[in-house]
Write a protein that holds these residues in place. Structure first.
Motif, mmCIF file in Angstrom:
data_model
loop_
_atom_site.group_PDB
_atom_site.id
_atom_site.type_symbol
_atom_site.label_atom_id
_atom_site.label_comp_id
_atom_site.label_asym_id
_atom_site.label_seq_id
_atom_site.Cartn_x
_atom_site.Cartn_y
_atom_site.Cartn_z
ATOM 1 N N UNK A 81 1.014 -1.012 0.007
ATOM 2 C CA UNK A 81 0.035 0.036 0.079
ATOM 3 C C UNK A 81 0.916 1.198 -0.036
ATOM 4 N N UNK A 82 0.398 2.251 -0.871
ATOM 5 C CA UNK A 82 1.292 3.439 -0.873
ATOM 6 C C UNK A 82 1.258 4.339 0.350
ATOM 7 N N UNK A 83 0.212 4.542 1.280
ATOM 8 C CA UNK A 83 0.262 5.281 2.503
ATOM 9 C C UNK A 83 0.644 4.397 3.519
ATOM 10 N N UNK A 84 1.257 5.211 4.452
ATOM 11 C CA UNK A 84 1.866 4.623 5.876
ATOM 12 C C UNK A 84 1.508 5.603 6.999
ATOM 13 N N UNK A 85 1.144 5.310 8.053
ATOM 14 C CA UNK A 85 1.354 6.171 9.160
ATOM 15 C C UNK A 85 2.453 5.443 10.187
#
Length: 115
Positions: A81-85
């Motif tokens: 997945x391209x988004x991370x927190x």
């Protein structure tokens, strides 16, 4: 008669490609940021746009290291997945392709802070 073509006219150099957040992504991030500022949890942010990653860094105080980073890495779109927190200690708290779902991990922290 020998007619040569003139050399091509070179315009301004194009900047190197950068990864950026689009308007909808920034809207989702800033909506969460505004709620957390209103709750007194966050005070400052920083943006970094690099060739491989765009980073929204969140600070509790201006002179600190970021407590959270929201990253966009398009190369990971088909994998994790391209988004991370990412937390202050470098742990990935949530990863995915839907930014709103990824940001929910921080919304839960807001609910706990308000109670």
């Amino acid at each position: 008669m020998n007619m040569q073509k003139p050399p091509p006219i070179q315009g301004p150099r194009q900047p190197a490609e950068q990864v950026v957040f689009n308007r909808m992504e920034l809207g989702a991030i800033m909506g969460l940021y505004g709620r957390m500022v209103a709750a007194g949890e966050w005070r400052d942010y920083g943006l970094s746009f690099l060739r491989d990653v765009a980073v929204f860094s969140i600070f509790r105080r201006t002179a600190e290291t970021p407590i959270y980073r929201i990253e966009k890495r398009p190369k990971l779109r088909s994998r994790q997945g391209q988004f991370a927190v990412i937390g202050m200690d470098g742990r990935i708290l949530k990863r995915g392709n839907d930014l709103r779902i990824v940001l929910r991990v921080l919304d839960r922290k807001l609910i706990r802070a308000v109670k």
